[in-house]
Scaffold this motif. Sequence first.
Motif, PDB file in Angstrom:
ATOM      1  N   GLU A  58     -25.856 -20.752  -3.505  1.00 24.83           N
ATOM      2  CA  GLU A  58     -26.426 -20.391  -4.933  1.00 24.83           C
ATOM      3  C   GLU A  58     -26.112 -19.076  -5.696  1.00 24.83           C
ATOM      4  O   GLU A  58     -25.739 -18.897  -7.003  1.00 24.83           O
ATOM      5  N   THR A  59     -26.084 -17.977  -4.759  1.00 23.53           N
ATOM      6  CA  THR A  59     -25.792 -16.701  -5.307  1.00 23.53           C
ATOM      7  C   THR A  59     -24.608 -16.468  -5.885  1.00 23.53           C
ATOM      8  O   THR A  59     -24.023 -15.980  -6.898  1.00 23.53           O
ATOM      9  N   THR A 177     -33.963 -18.300  -9.167  1.00 21.69           N
ATOM     10  CA  THR A 177     -33.035 -17.522  -8.466  1.00 21.69           C
ATOM     11  C   THR A 177     -32.925 -16.047  -9.277  1.00 21.69           C
ATOM     12  O   THR A 177     -33.824 -15.747 -10.088  1.00 21.69           O
ATOM     13  N   GLY A 199     -33.438 -20.422  -4.341  1.00 23.39           N
ATOM     14  CA  GLY A 199     -33.675 -18.762  -4.180  1.00 23.39           C
ATOM     15  C   GLY A 199     -34.454 -18.891  -2.761  1.00 23.39           C
ATOM     16  O   GLY A 199     -35.095 -19.446  -2.285  1.00 23.39           O
TER      17      GLY A 199
END
Length: 225
Positions: A58-59, A177, A199
């Motif tokens: 995700e990041t 997020t 997140g």
Amino acid sequence: MPLDVSRIKGLCFDVDGTLNDTDDQWVQRFGRILRPVRALLPGRDENRFARECLMAAETPANFFYRLADDLHLDDDLLKILNRRSSHSLRRSTGYLIIPGILETLERLSKLYPMAVVSARDERTTLAFLDQYGLTGRFVCVVTSQTCEYTKPYPHPVLYAAQQMGLPPENCLMIGDTTVDIKAGRRAGGQTAGVLCGFGREKELRVAGADVILQTTCHIEQVLLS
């Protein structure tokens, strides 16, 4: 800094992982791809492994999207994503929604002006909202194509605040997020991180979330307590 509820006059909601139960959809898709090699996976659980991989990605995904924005390549990236999302939409039976969010939004819409602030493209954002009859609940729908820059820049939150007739410091940005948290803080508003998406609590706190919630629906308890 703890959340100052008395300042909050309007709500901004992310979509993926906040209203739309996106993570479960992607886990199911990725899990199906991994099923043939299940015996090689830790615990022989393809869905668990898929979730861990997607959370880890995700990041970096947010980083590369922001990089494309900085290099003014985001329009080209969006064209690719729009083609892929449209293809997925035609194959999909529909979107999933965070459990309980329909009732929560119905109650909150009577108390606060609300906006969608998403990094999704306009077509699929509206498709999700229309599927659940949510479009009319929001004063405006801000997508990746609305402003010159998208999240984590503050532009989408500032635009949403203007459309709601509020100073940005009176808005609460709610998302799953660090991109959502950074956008809200840079706009001068407060932020709520939710753990029903990809997140992680630690990274949301480091990004500066004023409050962390297990699910988006819990924002109602915070605002009305």
